[in-house]
Motif scaffolding. Structure first.
Motif, PDB file in Angstrom:
ATOM      1  N   PHE A  12      49.533  48.235  57.020  1.00  0.00           N
ATOM      2  CA  PHE A  12      48.759  48.872  58.079  1.00  0.00           C
ATOM      3  C   PHE A  12      49.452  50.155  58.522  1.00  0.00           C
ATOM      4  O   PHE A  12      50.681  50.196  58.615  1.00  0.00           O
ATOM      5  N   GLU A  13      48.668  51.183  58.817  1.00  0.00           N
ATOM      6  CA  GLU A  13      49.204  52.468  59.257  1.00  0.00           C
ATOM      7  C   GLU A  13      48.417  52.982  60.457  1.00  0.00           C
ATOM      8  O   GLU A  13      47.185  52.878  60.492  1.00  0.00           O
ATOM      9  N   LEU A  14      49.159  53.530  61.427  1.00  0.00           N
ATOM     10  CA  LEU A  14      48.544  54.065  62.648  1.00  0.00           C
ATOM     11  C   LEU A  14      48.932  55.508  62.935  1.00  0.00           C
ATOM     12  O   LEU A  14      48.427  56.095  63.895  1.00  0.00           O
ATOM     13  N   LEU A  15      49.820  56.089  62.134  1.00  0.00           N
ATOM     14  CA  LEU A  15      50.232  57.482  62.364  1.00  0.00           C
ATOM     15  C   LEU A  15      49.208  58.418  61.714  1.00  0.00           C
ATOM     16  O   LEU A  15      49.489  59.129  60.760  1.00  0.00           O
ATOM     17  N   ALA A  36      39.183  49.838  66.631  1.00  0.00           N
ATOM     18  CA  ALA A  36      39.968  49.938  67.863  1.00  0.00           C
ATOM     19  C   ALA A  36      40.507  48.570  68.263  1.00  0.00           C
ATOM     20  O   ALA A  36      41.658  48.447  68.704  1.00  0.00           O
ATOM     21  N   VAL A  37      39.681  47.534  68.138  1.00  0.00           N
ATOM     22  CA  VAL A  37      40.142  46.170  68.426  1.00  0.00           C
ATOM     23  C   VAL A  37      41.337  45.832  67.547  1.00  0.00           C
ATOM     24  O   VAL A  37      42.362  45.328  68.022  1.00  0.00           O
ATOM     25  N   LEU A  38      41.239  46.124  66.261  1.00  0.00           N
ATOM     26  CA  LEU A  38      42.340  45.840  65.339  1.00  0.00           C
ATOM     27  C   LEU A  38      43.578  46.643  65.709  1.00  0.00           C
ATOM     28  O   LEU A  38      44.702  46.110  65.713  1.00  0.00           O
ATOM     29  N   ALA A  39      43.412  47.922  66.026  1.00  0.00           N
ATOM     30  CA  ALA A  39      44.562  48.760  66.377  1.00  0.00           C
ATOM     31  C   ALA A  39      45.270  48.227  67.618  1.00  0.00           C
ATOM     32  O   ALA A  39      46.512  48.161  67.664  1.00  0.00           O
ATOM     33  N   VAL A  40      44.509  47.839  68.636  1.00  0.00           N
ATOM     34  CA  VAL A  40      45.108  47.296  69.863  1.00  0.00           C
ATOM     35  C   VAL A  40      45.891  46.024  69.544  1.00  0.00           C
ATOM     36  O   VAL A  40      47.019  45.832  70.026  1.00  0.00           O
ATOM     37  N   LEU A  41      45.321  45.140  68.733  1.00  0.00           N
ATOM     38  CA  LEU A  41      46.002  43.892  68.405  1.00  0.00           C
ATOM     39  C   LEU A  41      47.242  44.149  67.547  1.00  0.00           C
ATOM     40  O   LEU A  41      48.257  43.467  67.705  1.00  0.00           O
ATOM     41  N   LEU A  42      47.180  45.111  66.659  1.00  0.00           N
ATOM     42  CA  LEU A  42      48.364  45.466  65.870  1.00  0.00           C
ATOM     43  C   LEU A  42      49.529  45.863  66.775  1.00  0.00           C
ATOM     44  O   LEU A  42      50.682  45.511  66.524  1.00  0.00           O
ATOM     45  N   LEU A  43      49.219  46.601  67.817  1.00  0.00           N
ATOM     46  CA  LEU A  43      50.271  47.098  68.701  1.00  0.00           C
ATOM     47  C   LEU A  43      50.882  46.002  69.576  1.00  0.00           C
ATOM     48  O   LEU A  43      51.898  46.234  70.228  1.00  0.00           O
ATOM     49  N   ALA A 111      51.024  40.660  60.421  1.00  0.00           N
ATOM     50  CA  ALA A 111      50.521  42.037  60.377  1.00  0.00           C
ATOM     51  C   ALA A 111      51.353  42.888  61.321  1.00  0.00           C
ATOM     52  O   ALA A 111      51.574  42.507  62.475  1.00  0.00           O
ATOM     53  N   VAL A 112      51.826  44.017  60.827  1.00  0.00           N
ATOM     54  CA  VAL A 112      52.529  44.992  61.661  1.00  0.00           C
ATOM     55  C   VAL A 112      52.034  46.382  61.282  1.00  0.00           C
ATOM     56  O   VAL A 112      51.484  46.577  60.199  1.00  0.00           O
ATOM     57  N   ALA A 113      52.229  47.323  62.182  1.00  0.00           N
ATOM     58  CA  ALA A 113      51.966  48.721  61.851  1.00  0.00           C
ATOM     59  C   ALA A 113      53.182  49.216  61.065  1.00  0.00           C
ATOM     60  O   ALA A 113      54.202  49.583  61.639  1.00  0.00           O
TER      61      ALA A 113
END
Length: 276
Positions: A12-15, A36-43, A111-113
């Motif tokens: 997973f990538e968020l940058l 967005a739901v997935l991104a919030v949960l990743l964080l 799962a991690v960013a």
């Protein structure tokens, strides 16, 4: 940094825009709110997030009327995305991330960013290298950390929590960039960074650390008058915007330049060897 800390079976990538990779294949993640739901949960880094916390993070103070249905829809969509990208090992077990309800909240496990983790490792290594005097190596590590960026943090995803994180990561990125440039100036490479610093000051006109670096770079390239002018321009901007004077670090640098402090021209052409 390769696969260090990589999510189980999926990267997973968020940058930049959120993306999930299974090997070289990008996994479809659905519509923007689902992403967005997935991104919030990743964080959350494996911590459960309550239903109310998820709603607040994704929609803020005024969620839509049918928000509960939307949460269920997007959680199901994330699970389907994971299932569609799942792999099966020799025991028949599907590997990869899982989104479950724990009774207290939604939990994203395995799962991690990955790019955030790799960036932290690179920046930490750069700080250690700088503290031991290895300025060139520190700069190389920071360049590798910078190369992980593909755009704005969680680019294109509209959610209050992600907007706040975007601002935080923008600040972190700028702070690391300033540290890299400061190291290059210490190594005598001021001329190469003058134009980049002029651009950064234009983009962040009230950021005193960037002005300080620009003044140093100009002064070390024989442009002392321009360095003093940069201070005066910053002083006027700060006075107009906040009715205040520049901070002590910027004022001290200005005073040292006025008295032509010889230490301002000191460079480090080689890094000391750290103790074993």
């Amino acid at each position: 940094m390769g696969g260090v800390g990589m999510s189980a079976g999926m990267r997973f990538e968020l940058l930049g825009p959120l993306r999930a990779l299974r090997g070289a294949e990008e996994v479809p993640l659905g519509p923007p709110k689902q992403r967005a739901v997935l991104a919030v949960l990743l964080l959350q880094e494996g911590r459960p997030l309550s239903y109310e916390g998820l709603v607040d993070a994704v929609w803020g103070d005024e969620p839509p009327v049918h928000v509960r249905n939307l949460v269920q829809k997007y959680v199901s969509g994330v699970r389907r995305a994971f299932a569609s990208a799942g792999t099966t090992d020799a025991t028949g077990t599907t590997g990869g991330p899982a989104l479950t309800w724990t009774g207290s909240g939604y939990r994203l496990s395995d799962a991690v960013a990955d790019d955030l983790r790799e960036r932290r490792q690179l920046v930490d290594a750069a700080l250690a290298a700088r503290e031991s005097g290895q300025l060139r190596h520190a700069g190389e590590l920071v360049d590798r950390a910078e190369a992980l960026w593909r755009g704005e943090f969680a680019e294109g995803l509209n959610a209050p929590y992600l907007a706040a994180e975007r601002l935080r990561w923008r600040e972190k990125r700028l702070t690391v960039l300033e540290a890299r440039i400061a190291g290059e100036i210490e190594l005598g490479r001021s001329f190469e960074y003058v134009h980049e610093l002029i651009r950064l000051v234009a983009a962040h006109p009230l950021r005193e650390r960037t002005v300080e670096l620009l003044m140093n770079a100009l002064y070390r390239t024989g442009r002392s008058s321009d360095a003093l002018l940069a201070f005066e321009e910053a002083r006027r901007r700060i006075a107009d915007a906040m009715g205040a004077d520049p901070g002590p670090a910027l004022r001290s640098l200005h005073e040292r330049m006025l008295r032509q402090d010889p230490e301002l021209l000191t460079t480090r052409t080689s890094a000391p060897v750290p103790a074993a």
